[in-house]
Design a protein around this motif. Structure first.
Motif, PDB file in Angstrom:
ATOM      1  N   VAL A 582       0.939  -1.257   0.021  1.00  0.00           N
ATOM      2  CA  VAL A 582       0.174   0.068  -0.050  1.00  0.00           C
ATOM      3  C   VAL A 582       0.998   1.128   0.157  1.00  0.00           C
ATOM      4  CG1 VAL A 582      -1.672   1.245   1.352  1.00  0.00           C
ATOM      5  CG2 VAL A 582      -1.663  -1.334   1.221  1.00  0.00           C
ATOM      6  N   TYR A 583       0.529   2.073  -0.858  1.00  0.00           N
ATOM      7  CA  TYR A 583       1.336   3.411  -1.161  1.00  0.00           C
ATOM      8  C   TYR A 583       0.325   4.561  -0.553  1.00  0.00           C
ATOM      9  CZ  TYR A 583       4.419   0.633  -4.183  1.00  0.00           C
ATOM     10  OH  TYR A 583       5.174  -0.382  -4.865  1.00  0.00           O
ATOM     11  N   SER A 584       0.904   5.598   0.114  1.00  0.00           N
ATOM     12  CA  SER A 584       0.288   6.663   0.273  1.00  0.00           C
ATOM     13  C   SER A 584       1.339   7.528   0.882  1.00  0.00           C
ATOM     14  CB  SER A 584      -0.860   6.641   1.303  1.00  0.00           C
ATOM     15  OG  SER A 584      -1.691   7.718   1.529  1.00  0.00           O
ATOM     16  N   GLY A 585       0.916   8.978   1.037  1.00  0.00           N
ATOM     17  CA  GLY A 585       1.859  10.054   1.368  1.00  0.00           C
ATOM     18  C   GLY A 585       2.341  10.896   0.330  1.00  0.00           C
ATOM     19  N   GLY A 586       3.108  11.946   0.831  1.00  0.00           N
ATOM     20  CA  GLY A 586       3.487  12.963  -0.424  1.00  0.00           C
ATOM     21  C   GLY A 586       4.410  12.444  -1.129  1.00  0.00           C
ATOM     22  N   ASN A 587       5.294  11.633  -0.877  1.00  0.00           N
ATOM     23  CA  ASN A 587       6.283  11.044  -1.653  1.00  0.00           C
ATOM     24  C   ASN A 587       6.191   9.511  -2.345  1.00  0.00           C
ATOM     25  OD1 ASN A 587       6.583   9.944   0.951  1.00  0.00           O
ATOM     26  ND2 ASN A 587       8.762  10.638   1.358  1.00  0.00           N
ATOM     27  N   ILE A 588       4.798   9.282  -2.042  1.00  0.00           N
ATOM     28  CA  ILE A 588       4.652   7.815  -2.475  1.00  0.00           C
ATOM     29  C   ILE A 588       5.432   6.702  -2.035  1.00  0.00           C
ATOM     30  CG2 ILE A 588       3.761   6.795  -4.930  1.00  0.00           C
ATOM     31  CD1 ILE A 588       2.994   9.436  -4.579  1.00  0.00           C
ATOM     32  N   ALA A 589       5.407   6.746  -0.527  1.00  0.00           N
ATOM     33  CA  ALA A 589       6.366   5.631   0.151  1.00  0.00           C
ATOM     34  C   ALA A 589       5.272   4.697   0.241  1.00  0.00           C
ATOM     35  CB  ALA A 589       6.834   6.278   1.390  1.00  0.00           C
ATOM     36  N   THR A 590       5.988   3.438   0.398  1.00  0.00           N
ATOM     37  CA  THR A 590       5.226   2.105   0.652  1.00  0.00           C
ATOM     38  C   THR A 590       5.285   2.160   2.337  1.00  0.00           C
ATOM     39  OG1 THR A 590       6.039   0.975  -1.071  1.00  0.00           O
ATOM     40  CG2 THR A 590       5.410  -0.374   0.910  1.00  0.00           C
ATOM     41  N   PHE A 591       3.832   2.130   3.032  1.00  0.00           N
ATOM     42  CA  PHE A 591       3.846   2.354   4.278  1.00  0.00           C
ATOM     43  C   PHE A 591       3.064   0.937   4.803  1.00  0.00           C
ATOM     44  CE2 PHE A 591      -0.603   2.785   5.020  1.00  0.00           C
ATOM     45  CZ  PHE A 591      -1.127   3.610   3.797  1.00  0.00           C
ATOM     46  N   ALA A 592       2.853  -0.103   4.038  1.00  0.00           N
ATOM     47  CA  ALA A 592       2.462  -1.391   4.392  1.00  0.00           C
ATOM     48  C   ALA A 592       2.773  -2.429   3.320  1.00  0.00           C
ATOM     49  CB  ALA A 592       0.752  -1.446   4.776  1.00  0.00           C
ATOM     50  N   VAL A 593       3.131  -3.704   4.080  1.00  0.00           N
ATOM     51  CA  VAL A 593       3.232  -4.784   3.074  1.00  0.00           C
ATOM     52  C   VAL A 593       2.545  -5.859   3.786  1.00  0.00           C
ATOM     53  CG1 VAL A 593       5.027  -6.497   2.066  1.00  0.00           C
ATOM     54  CG2 VAL A 593       5.540  -3.880   2.336  1.00  0.00           C
ATOM     55  N   VAL A 594       1.814  -6.792   3.133  1.00  0.00           N
ATOM     56  CA  VAL A 594       1.035  -7.749   3.780  1.00  0.00           C
ATOM     57  C   VAL A 594       1.374  -9.083   3.107  1.00  0.00           C
ATOM     58  CG1 VAL A 594      -1.200  -8.543   4.134  1.00  0.00           C
ATOM     59  CG2 VAL A 594      -0.682  -6.083   4.623  1.00  0.00           C
ATOM     60  N   CYS A 595       1.505 -10.102   3.724  1.00  0.00           N
ATOM     61  CA  CYS A 595       1.538 -11.411   3.079  1.00  0.00           C
ATOM     62  C   CYS A 595       0.099 -12.157   2.943  1.00  0.00           C
ATOM     63  CB  CYS A 595       2.439 -12.577   3.954  1.00  0.00           C
ATOM     64  SG  CYS A 595       4.006 -11.892   3.824  1.00  0.00           S
ATOM     65  N   LEU A 596      -0.436 -11.839   1.831  1.00  0.00           N
ATOM     66  CA  LEU A 596      -1.739 -12.511   1.532  1.00  0.00           C
ATOM     67  C   LEU A 596      -2.056 -13.847   1.741  1.00  0.00           C
ATOM     68  CD1 LEU A 596      -2.819 -10.406  -1.764  1.00  0.00           C
ATOM     69  CD2 LEU A 596      -3.106  -9.873   0.933  1.00  0.00           C
ATOM     70  N   ASN A 597      -3.205 -14.245   2.487  1.00  0.00           N
ATOM     71  CA  ASN A 597      -3.480 -15.732   2.669  1.00  0.00           C
ATOM     72  C   ASN A 597      -5.268 -15.562   2.891  1.00  0.00           C
ATOM     73  OD1 ASN A 597      -3.780 -18.494   3.697  1.00  0.00           O
ATOM     74  ND2 ASN A 597      -2.269 -18.050   5.318  1.00  0.00           N
ATOM     75  N   ASP A 598      -5.590 -16.153   2.078  1.00  0.00           N
ATOM     76  CA  ASP A 598      -7.127 -16.178   2.051  1.00  0.00           C
ATOM     77  C   ASP A 598      -7.630 -16.957   2.951  1.00  0.00           C
ATOM     78  OD1 ASP A 598      -9.521 -15.034   0.661  1.00  0.00           O
ATOM     79  OD2 ASP A 598      -9.863 -16.843  -0.341  1.00  0.00           O
ATOM     80  N   ASN A 599      -6.951 -17.914   3.604  1.00  0.00           N
ATOM     81  CA  ASN A 599      -7.440 -18.861   4.709  1.00  0.00           C
ATOM     82  C   ASN A 599      -7.035 -18.378   5.948  1.00  0.00           C
ATOM     83  OD1 ASN A 599      -8.519 -20.687   2.518  1.00  0.00           O
ATOM     84  ND2 ASN A 599      -6.450 -21.454   2.597  1.00  0.00           N
ATOM     85  N   ALA A 600      -6.268 -17.130   6.136  1.00  0.00           N
ATOM     86  CA  ALA A 600      -5.997 -16.877   7.571  1.00  0.00           C
ATOM     87  C   ALA A 600      -7.145 -16.044   8.086  1.00  0.00           C
ATOM     88  CB  ALA A 600      -4.835 -15.839   7.069  1.00  0.00           C
ATOM     89  N   THR A 601      -7.339 -16.529   9.469  1.00  0.00           N
ATOM     90  CA  THR A 601      -8.284 -15.760  10.085  1.00  0.00           C
ATOM     91  C   THR A 601      -8.062 -14.487  10.612  1.00  0.00           C
ATOM     92  OG1 THR A 601      -7.432 -16.881  12.333  1.00  0.00           O
ATOM     93  CG2 THR A 601      -9.161 -18.056  10.941  1.00  0.00           C
ATOM     94  N   LYS A 602      -6.827 -14.287  10.682  1.00  0.00           N
ATOM     95  CA  LYS A 602      -6.381 -12.799  11.244  1.00  0.00           C
ATOM     96  C   LYS A 602      -6.540 -11.889  10.019  1.00  0.00           C
ATOM     97  CE  LYS A 602      -2.416 -10.144  12.832  1.00  0.00           C
ATOM     98  NZ  LYS A 602      -0.988 -10.274  13.190  1.00  0.00           N
ATOM     99  N   LEU A 603      -6.998 -10.603  10.422  1.00  0.00           N
ATOM    100  CA  LEU A 603      -7.115  -9.586   9.423  1.00  0.00           C
ATOM    101  C   LEU A 603      -6.044  -8.436   9.726  1.00  0.00           C
ATOM    102  CD1 LEU A 603     -10.774  -8.611   9.541  1.00  0.00           C
ATOM    103  CD2 LEU A 603      -9.644 -10.159   8.011  1.00  0.00           C
ATOM    104  N   GLU A 604      -5.138  -8.278   8.510  1.00  0.00           N
ATOM    105  CA  GLU A 604      -4.254  -7.377   8.795  1.00  0.00           C
ATOM    106  C   GLU A 604      -4.718  -6.111   8.276  1.00  0.00           C
ATOM    107  OE1 GLU A 604      -0.312  -6.027   9.734  1.00  0.00           O
ATOM    108  OE2 GLU A 604      -1.477  -8.117  10.139  1.00  0.00           O
ATOM    109  N   VAL A 605      -4.780  -5.075   9.177  1.00  0.00           N
ATOM    110  CA  VAL A 605      -5.251  -3.554   8.879  1.00  0.00           C
ATOM    111  C   VAL A 605      -3.931  -2.912   8.347  1.00  0.00           C
ATOM    112  CG1 VAL A 605      -6.396  -1.597   9.672  1.00  0.00           C
ATOM    113  CG2 VAL A 605      -6.898  -4.247  10.433  1.00  0.00           C
ATOM    114  N   VAL A 606      -4.233  -1.918   7.432  1.00  0.00           N
ATOM    115  CA  VAL A 606      -3.225  -0.738   7.209  1.00  0.00           C
ATOM    116  C   VAL A 606      -3.902   0.438   7.962  1.00  0.00           C
ATOM    117  CG1 VAL A 606      -2.400   0.602   5.345  1.00  0.00           C
ATOM    118  CG2 VAL A 606      -2.705  -1.920   5.099  1.00  0.00           C
TER     119      VAL A 606
END
Length: 768
Positions: A582-606
């Protein structure tokens, strides 16, 4: 003699020389003296001289030092047969003693010598020097009179000296003695071949070299032409002079006579810096003689390779051709006297490759637009853009654009970006390269940024620095964009005068292609909540391999977004999983990296980006990049088959920033998620889906008593009535103050402290 009465001071004079010669001391060379060679006599006076390398060969007129007879021709041949391999033999003729040359020039009276120097205007006796073994060879010079003979140098290994005595002589003390010696010079060198003095200098002689005047005596009425020519139409000639000198016979005059030498430079570009921008510039020619000189960069002569530490800058100290050819013409006129110094010059040339891919951007040094489907791009090879040409910084932007495609693949074949103050950082999860400036010293730095212009936003997707890479040794470095509008920015800063395109460069191939898979993502909206779904199958990965997708997540005005994934934090490593960034901010910096897992019960929130997040970028700063504050960019790297699901909701800031520096409660924040400290839309409260990370919005204690719709309506009605009461009190206070002239008393009401304290009011409010 005239009468004494008519005598005047210095009206008559006699000059005589005498010498006593005895029969016992004949004027011959002592036997066994190998230092002097008087020739091999074949006739009355013809002689041949050989092997004048280690000894001096002396040419003497008959009866020397006595007067020679009239009506004869003597020929003296000096030749060198043995020449070392790789060298060339030259014959040098000279005479420093002015009394050893006395040739009647036809202007002297009986017994008197009116000429005090050698001249080329001879009507009687004459001495001719030919650049070859016969009188058919090129005439180097001819002379008569009295005086020293400057060095006459041949271009060949044999020279013919001819002494011609006129049939009728006036009384004159005629004699001739010339010394001859041989010199070996390395071959090739600048010399006349036959009767032609033309030199062609192209890439077969090297891209860099020097040109200078011929290394021998040039015959009068000779024009030497130097043609500097590039191989391709885009080649140009960069030229600067180290030395230039033409003898001035009229030092008291300001007029240019051009009677001792003249140089012309043809095919020059106008001395306007726009020529470097490949714009049209006027063609001009320049002429220089004895009182004018070309632009000089004399300090270049202080170094062995003629490359000074302070560059020879164009246009103040150097020349640049308009086309691929530059011509120098040097004219040697016929003089009435024997010149002690012929015109001389020395210049350094370089064939410059000005070719660039695509089309030039207006008013730019090296920015380019590339529209073709496939091709190659490369950094400038024009030395004037780099330190050795006088520039300390350069930045070239290559814009790859094509409307009928969606992506472009770039394969780097060569990268030369060595820089000790920059570090290449490779992301463990996505293998994306970034640049980190390690020091802020005045050392050279070079890097390449790859920027994707995606939906009006410029995103830096890769950066290279401090790397030396050649694809002939390893596989090319390949990058695939997510946009059909990609820019490569090649930047070099703080170059030294010894650095050029050989130290900082790149070459890459590119290819545009279409990729419609990412457009098949399904986006569903429910109230203030969205969901993106993209199914990825094994067949897709088998056909395309791993691939990336990118989407823009936008909210309404004055609101922001937070994104939810099924997965875990992927900051350290996501080698076996799909990745979301996920990118955001005035300098287009990455502020979140998530390992996707559709079977995971945990929700990773940005989390929202306004809460103390340091958006420091590892990329070199680029002030041309626009700010991004009203939407979020989501990017995924697909490695394995999976259904990619992404959720996002609108949020607002619970605090409003004021100019006075105090933060006030946002009265529009009706429903708040405490764990992310953000306000969500009321229609998401108790709607059956968890929107707060902890499920706070769907907690049983909040959703069992009353429907959220009634709660919202009741809160709104209560606020409305409360404002009406406050307004009535204020109006009544104003009326009383006017009657009784009393100050206005306005009661203070805190909407969040109506139930006793702030914490209790918040709990009651959120509860209902």
């Amino acid at each position: 003699m005239p009468r004494k009465t008519s005598w005047r001071s210095q009206s008559f004079g006699v000059f005589l020389t005498y010498r006593f010669i005895t029969r016992k001391i004949p004027f011959v060379v002592p036997k066994g003296d190998t230092r002097v060679n008087v020739g091999i006599t074949n006739s009355f006076c013809n002689s041949e001289y050989r092997d004048c390398v280690n000894r001096v060969c002396v040419i003497r007129s008959p009866n020397f030092p006595g007067t020679f007879l009239p009506n004869f021709t003597c020929q003296y041949l000096i030749k060198q047969e043995l020449v070392p391999r790789g060298f060339h033999a030259q014959i040098l003729l000279k005479q420093k003693n002015e009394y050893k040359i006395s040739i009647d020039n036809g202007q002297s009276g009986p017994g008197a010598i009116r000429s005090v120097s050698l001249t080329t205007e001879c009507s009687r006796d004459v001495v001719r020097i030919f650049n070859g073994p016969t009188p058919d060879a090129v005439l180097l010079t001819e002379f008569c009179g009295t005086g020293p003979l400057p060095v006459v140098m041949s271009s060949q290994s044999n020279v013919l000296v001819q002494l011609v005595s006129a049939p009728y002589q006036q009384l004159h003390d005629s004699r001739l003695e010339i010394e001859a010696e041989v010199r070996f010079v390395k071959d090739p060198f600048w010399r006349i071949s036959g009767k032609s003095c033309e030199f062609l200098i192209d890439e077969s002689h090297g891209m860099v070299g020097t040109i200078e005047n011929p290394g021998h005596t040039v015959p009068p009425h000779t024009t030497c032409t130097y043609t500097l020519k590039g191989k391709n139409p885009s080649d140009r000639v960069w030229l600067y002079f180290i030395s230039y000198m033409v003898e001035d016979n009229h030092p008291w005059s300001i007029k240019e006579f051009c009677d001792t030498g003249r140089m012309e430079i043809l095919g020059l570009a106008a001395p306007d810096y726009q020529v470097l921008l490949e714009n049209e510039s006027s063609l001009e020619n320049r002429t220089y003689c004895e009182k004018s000189s070309p632009r000089l960069c004399a300090r270049a002569g202080e170094t062995s390779d003629l490359t000074p530490f302070r560059p020879c800058r164009f246009p103040r100290e150097a020349y640049f051709s308009k086309g691929s050819e530059l011509v120098l013409r040097f004219h040697y006129p016929r003089l009435s006297h024997i010149s002690t110094l012929q015109p001389i010059f020395k210049a350094r040339y370089e064939i410059v490759d000005t070719s660039q891919p695509g089309e030039a951007a207006s008013l730019s040094l090296c920015d380019r637009f590339v529209y073709s489907r496939t091709g190659a791009i490369f950094s400038p090879r024009n030395v004037l853009y780099f330190g050795r040409g006088g520039r300390s910084e350069i930045s070239c932007r290559y814009n790859l654009q094509r409307k009928d495609s969606s992506r472009v693949k770039i394969a780097f074949r060569t990268l030369q970006l060595l820089s000790s103050v920059c570090k290449n950082v490779i992301d463990k999860a996505s293998h994306q390269r970034t640049c980190e400036i390690t020091q802020v010293h005045r050392e050279p730095i070079s890097f390449i940024q790859i920027i994707e212009n995606w939906q009006g936003v410029e995103i830096v997707t890769a950066c290279f620095c401090n790397i030396s890479f050649i694809s002939s040794v390893r596989r090319p470095i390949e990058l695939t964009s997510l946009s059909n509008n990609v820019s490569l920015i090649f930047t070099v800063k703080r170059m030294t005068s010894l650095q050029d395109y050989r130290h900082f460069n790149f070459e890459a191939n590119y290819e545009f292609f279409s990729f419609p898979i990412c457009d098949k993502a399904i986006v569903e909206k429910t109230g203030s909540s969205w969901q993106l779904t993209l199914p990825v199958y094994e067949a897709m990965l088998h056909e395309y391999g791993q691939f990336r997708c990118r989407w823009s997540l936008r909210g309404v005005a004055s609101k922001h977004l937070y994104v939810t994934f099924h997965g875990t934090n992927g900051t350290d490593n996501c080698a076996a999983n799909n990745i979301a960034k996920v990118y955001s901010g005035g300098n287009i910096a990455t502020f979140a990296v998530v390992c996707l897992n559709d079977n995971a019960t945990k929700l990773e929130v940005v989390v929202p980006f306004w809460y103390g997040m340091e958006m420091s970028s590892l990329y070199p700063p680029n002030h041309r990049l626009p700010s991004l504050s009203d939407h979020i960019i989501l990017e995924t790297l697909i490695k394995v088959a999976q259904t990619v699901r992404v959720y996002w909701d609108e949020i607002t800031n619970p605090l409003l920033k004021k100019n006075v520096g105090h933060s006030l409660r946002n009265i529009n924040c009706l429903v708040r998620c405490p764990e992310i400290n953000a306000c969500i839309s009321p229609d998401l409260w108790c709607d059956g889906k968890k929107h707060c990370p902890s499920g706070y919005d769907e907690a049983t204690v909040h959703c069992q008593r009353f429907p959220v719709l009634y709660v919202t309506a009741g809160v709104g009605a209560t606020l409305f009535l409360l404002m009406m009461v406050i307004g009535t009190i204020i109006v009544n206070q104003r009326k009383r103050s006017r009657r009784g002239k009393q100050p206005i008393q306005v009661p203070t009401v805190d909407l969040f402290e109506m139930n006793g304290n702030r914490e209790a009011s918040e709990g009651s409010f959120l509860k209902y």
